[in-house]
Design a protein around this motif. Structure first.
Motif, PDB file in Angstrom:
ATOM      1  N   PRO A  38       0.787  -1.236   0.000  1.00 19.99           N
ATOM      2  CA  PRO A  38       0.000   0.000   0.000  1.00 19.99           C
ATOM      3  C   PRO A  38       0.815   1.279   0.000  1.00 19.99           C
ATOM      4  O   PRO A  38       0.269   2.354  -0.273  1.00 19.99           O
ATOM      5  CB  PRO A  38      -0.839  -0.114   1.274  1.00 19.99           C
ATOM      6  N   HIS A  39       2.112   1.189   0.304  1.00 22.95           N
ATOM      7  CA  HIS A  39       2.946   2.385   0.355  1.00 22.95           C
ATOM      8  C   HIS A  39       3.906   2.470  -0.820  1.00 22.95           C
ATOM      9  O   HIS A  39       4.831   3.293  -0.821  1.00 22.95           O
ATOM     10  CB  HIS A  39       3.699   2.434   1.679  1.00 22.95           C
ATOM     11  N   GLN A 210       1.153   7.000   7.007  1.00 24.21           N
ATOM     12  CA  GLN A 210       0.172   7.942   6.493  1.00 24.21           C
ATOM     13  C   GLN A 210       0.765   8.812   5.391  1.00 24.21           C
ATOM     14  O   GLN A 210       0.151   9.016   4.334  1.00 24.21           O
ATOM     15  CB  GLN A 210      -0.349   8.841   7.618  1.00 24.21           C
ATOM     16  N   SER A 213       1.158   7.174   2.092  1.00 26.21           N
ATOM     17  CA  SER A 213      -0.078   6.796   1.410  1.00 26.21           C
ATOM     18  C   SER A 213      -0.521   7.843   0.404  1.00 26.21           C
ATOM     19  O   SER A 213      -1.404   7.578  -0.427  1.00 26.21           O
ATOM     20  CB  SER A 213      -1.208   6.584   2.432  1.00 26.21           C
TER      21      SER A 213
END
Length: 552
Positions: A38-39, A210, A213
């Motif tokens: 996801p990163h 975060q 992302s």
């Protein structure tokens, strides 16, 4: 290179795509890649024969076995190397490999595989050796998640002329949702996670996750190799070797918080391992063209910052101000960098001069030029001064006091360490570097500064980049007043040719043997992912008689 068109920049954003331009993945595979990785992917700390490759897997298990491969083409028809590694919860499931024995000066493509899924394809490069005609660097700093989308990262990703990205710090910010940027983050749906000020290892890991992302971040890291060095907010605002301005006694030992922040940084960034994580400095050789040395100025050698309020009363007489300037601010033996880093810097630039590289470049987090506050008597300021409810009222009071005393605007920069700055300048002169190119972050403003030592001897030129999303210091004054303050700062300070704290963006520097071309690049908006990008200003730096001339 030509300017990127509005259509080029907006076409990928409308669909919310997270795929780089060279990717061979289809939509289904892309969704699977985003779920498993996801990163995204990243590369960094390049050398002439390799680099660091990084990703993180979304594994629910304690351990994860991750495969990696690097190839000459994005379809991986010609794989150069492959391998696998084991990561686990102790590393926050980050996966990092140091690749060696590649050919120099080449573009490479890499990817990871885990649990039957492939990551997006990253694009990286080895540094060149031998003759180099040109080399282009993107300079970034101050990416603050609550203040807006990282559109400048996206623009950097789409610039195919970039050879290397220098991120000069404030890659993350430590604040909670009740602190600076909290209101803006709530309005944009970009509130910090966790909601509190980050203190623990888990906190710092969550904050890094975060920030990585953001779609612009994912694209930039996949597009270009990164050279990164922290500034202050990767740990806490204004740290020094023994503490930080934004670390309080009830927040636990500073040493533990700093260790947690550095561990998370090494886990989440494409940087090489270090025996002592605080001592992070590097020398990057760009063939026969340039040496780029990155500095560490927060954790390994810095003395405590000076707070003028602790030494000067509001009604201090001019003689007291002069004594403060001479005996407190100018006190000897207040270091910015420690002896091992001084030796490293001397050896790096000595080697650069011996090798005949024309460019000695310092990747430096904080402004180096002398920047004092001008008298705050500009048209329009009286209305701010008379209105206690104005957003900039308190700030103007502080600036007015500094201007009356002709003191620096910042004291956590080199301006707060004049002895250390002169020591650096003397060491550079001793090894024959009088044409230093300094690339600077931290201040959320563009800068074009001509550096000189205390005796007026030219040292070099400083180019500063504005923030990726962090607002400029004079944003609360409004656009017109902020521009007047910028102009007054340039007029008041002999070293400052030009500054602009208004826009958000990045700096692009192209080096050739004859000149450096600096493009001050801006993005139109950070409140939405739809934006336009363009060049605010171009400057040419040419070497004459061993020194740098500015040709705007």
């Amino acid at each position: 290179m030509g300017q990127l068109s509005r259509r080029q920049l907006l076409s990928g954003l409308a669909a919310g795509a997270l795929l780089p331009w060279w990717t061979p993945l289809g939509a289904t595979a892309a969704r699977a890649a985003q779920a498993a990785f996801p990163h995204g992917v990243a590369s960094g700390d390049p050398t002439s024969d390799g680099m660091v490759l990084w990703t993180r897997v979304a594994s629910p298990r304690l351990e994860a076995r991750v495969k990696w491969s690097i190839a000459e083409d994005p379809a991986f028809a010609a794989i150069a190397q492959r391998g696998e590694l084991l990561t686990d919860v102790r590393e926050d499931h980050s996966a990092k490999v140091v690749v060696r024995n590649l050919a120099p000066g080449r573009i490479w493509y890499y990817r990871f595989e885990w649990d039957g899924n492939r990551s997006i394809v990253g694009r990286t490069a080895t540094l060149p050796i031998g003759p180099v005609d040109r080399f282009t660097v993107a300079v970034a700093s101050c990416s603050n998640y609550p203040f807006g989308h990282f559109n400048a990262y996206d623009a950097i990703a789409r610039d195919e002329e970039i050879d290397l990205v220098l991120h000069l710090g404030d890659y993350i910010y430590e604040y909670g949702t009740d602190d600076w940027g909290g209101d803006q983050g709530a309005a944009l749906g970009r509130a910090h996670r966790p909601a509190h000020e980050i203190l623990s290892l888990a906190d710092y890991r969550t904050r890094h996750a975060q920030y990585k992302s953001d779609p612009g971040s994912i694209l930039m890291h996949a597009a270009h190799p990164l050279v990164a060095i922290w500034d202050d907010h990767e740990s806490a605002n204004n740290p020094w070797t023994g503490g930080a301005q934004n670390h309080q006694p009830d927040e636990g030992p500073w040493s533990e918080r700093r260790a947690a922040s550095l561990q998370a940084y090494y886990e989440w960034m494409p940087v090489r391992p270090a025996e002592d994580r605080k001592r992070y400095w590097r020398h990057f050789r760009i063939g026969d063209l340039a040496s780029i040395v990155s500095l560490e100025t927060r954790h390994s050698g810095r003395a405590r910052q000076i707070d003028p309020a602790e030494h000067l009363a509001a009604d201090a007489a001019p003689a007291e101000v002069e004594r403060f300037r001479r005996e407190v601010l100018g006190a000897p033996d207040r270091p910015m960098i420690d002896p091992p880093q001084e030796r490293f810097l001397r050896e790096a630039f000595t080697e650069a001069r011996a090798a005949g590289r024309p460019w000695c470049v310092l990747a430096n987090q904080i402004p180096m030029a002398r920047v004092h506050v001008p008298p705050m008597t500009l048209p329009g300021l009286d209305a701010v001064r008379a209105d206690p409810d104005h957003a900039a009222h308190a700030q103007l009071e502080g600036l007015t006091l500094l201007g009356e005393r002709d003191l620096p605007i910042y004291l956590d920069t080199w301006d707060g360490y004049p002895w250390a700055r002169e020591r650096l300048y003397t060491q550079l002169a001793e090894i024959g570097v009088e044409d230093l190119l300094v690339l600077t972050g931290d201040s959320h403003a563009f800068w074009l500064n001509e550096l000189a030592d205390a005796g007026g001897r030219p040292v070099g030129v400083e180019l500063g980049t504005t923030g990726i999303s962090s607002p400029g210091d004079f944003a609360d004054f409004g656009t017109a007043l902020g521009a007047r303050i910028d102009a007054a700062i340039a007029a008041h300070n002999p070293e400052v040719h030009w500054t602009d704290a208004g826009p958000r963006g990045w700096l692009r520097v192209t080096l050739t043997s004859e000149e450096a071309v600096a493009d001050f690049m801006i993005v139109s908006d950070t409140s939405t992912r739809r934006y336009e990008s363009g060049r605010l200003r171009r400057v040419h730096l040419r070497r004459r008689d061993g020194r740098l001339d500015i040709e705007a």
